[in-house]
Design an enzyme around this catalytic site. Sequence first.
Site, PDB file in Angstrom:
ATOM      1  N   THR A  66       0.818  -1.217   0.000  1.00 59.75           N
ATOM      2  CA  THR A  66       0.000   0.000   0.000  1.00 59.75           C
ATOM      3  C   THR A  66       0.846   1.259   0.000  1.00 59.75           C
ATOM      4  OG1 THR A  66      -1.845  -1.094   1.108  1.00 59.75           O
ATOM      5  CG2 THR A  66      -1.734   1.290   1.315  1.00 59.75           C
TER       6      THR A  66
ATOM      7  N   THR B 156       1.187  -4.104   4.548  1.00 59.31           N
ATOM      8  CA  THR B 156       0.938  -4.353   5.976  1.00 59.31           C
ATOM      9  C   THR B 156       0.354  -5.728   6.278  1.00 59.31           C
ATOM     10  OG1 THR B 156      -1.242  -3.278   5.836  1.00 59.31           O
ATOM     11  CG2 THR B 156       0.638  -1.898   6.488  1.00 59.31           C
TER      12      THR B 156
END
Length: 333
Positions: free
Chosen positions: A14, A98
């Site tokens: 991300t 993540t």
Amino acid sequence: MCKPKVAVIGTGGTIASQGRGPLDTQDYASSGRPILTAAELVAGVPALAEVADVVPVPFANIPSTAIGWTEWRALLACIAETKAAHPDLAGIVVTHGTATLEETAYFLSLTLPDEMPVVITGAQRPFTALSSDAPMNLVDAVRVAADPQSRGLGVLVVLNDEVHAAREVTKTSTGRLQTFRSPDLGALGHVDADRVSLWRRPARLLPMAEHFDVRGIETPPRVDVTYSVAGGDGLAVRAFLDAGAQGIVAAAFAPGFTTPAERDALGVAIAAGCVVVLSSRAGSGRAFPTRRYGEQGFVSADNLNPQKARVLLMLALTRTRDRAAIAELFARA
């Protein structure tokens, strides 16, 4: 004054993703826009030049859901090559999605051969999002990697102005910026405007002499995770055993119990030579080494969550199948 040199190895995720626009914080993976390379990511954060001489290093542009043993070994090799190419490095930052960030961080903490600071960072919002956390997280990670007091602390995880130990940190929220937490012990410190403030050192660090060397191991021992639920019948355990599992981590009820049927199935796995580690699905606290489970041959994961217990068990099984030795490792690593 000469600025410290820090390498930034980009793996995607991300932090390097681009959405359709500033309000796209959810569907950016299907935006059709490419994930930024390490060089593009560094160039997109000009403030980095104020804190360090940053060297971008390409690795991969993939989501962290695609990262596992093969990529971990390749990342180890990339880190070694980066150190060799830049012997004056103060530290290294790895940007990462993540989803599996905590597992990569713990794997590296058990396999890196020296004490140079290695900091893993990511983001909850893509690089193009309004108020993205990506630029600040990257700057904070570079500052921590460049700080001499980070040396010898093991692999660190830095997001949301906080510094965490790789062994202790976990993702606790799907979307909130404060997602990474160390539930039992809290952060090691904070990244403030004037300095990196560290308040404690992690006590559970495997000595360098005992770190795992996985350079020649292309395929790891198979280790699966079974999750305890009310009425669980142990079918998953039997399936894992049939698939060739050498180890199984039981994400058990807190403080470390399974259903009777699961316990029976896990007992069969132990009898077949599979190493079974008892963790907890609670997300915090130790899986207590009770006499009943201990006598049956279960190994306690201590307070490692199931996904990190799997990482340690995979590595342990590259070295030994002795349950006592593995139990001792879980008590220290």
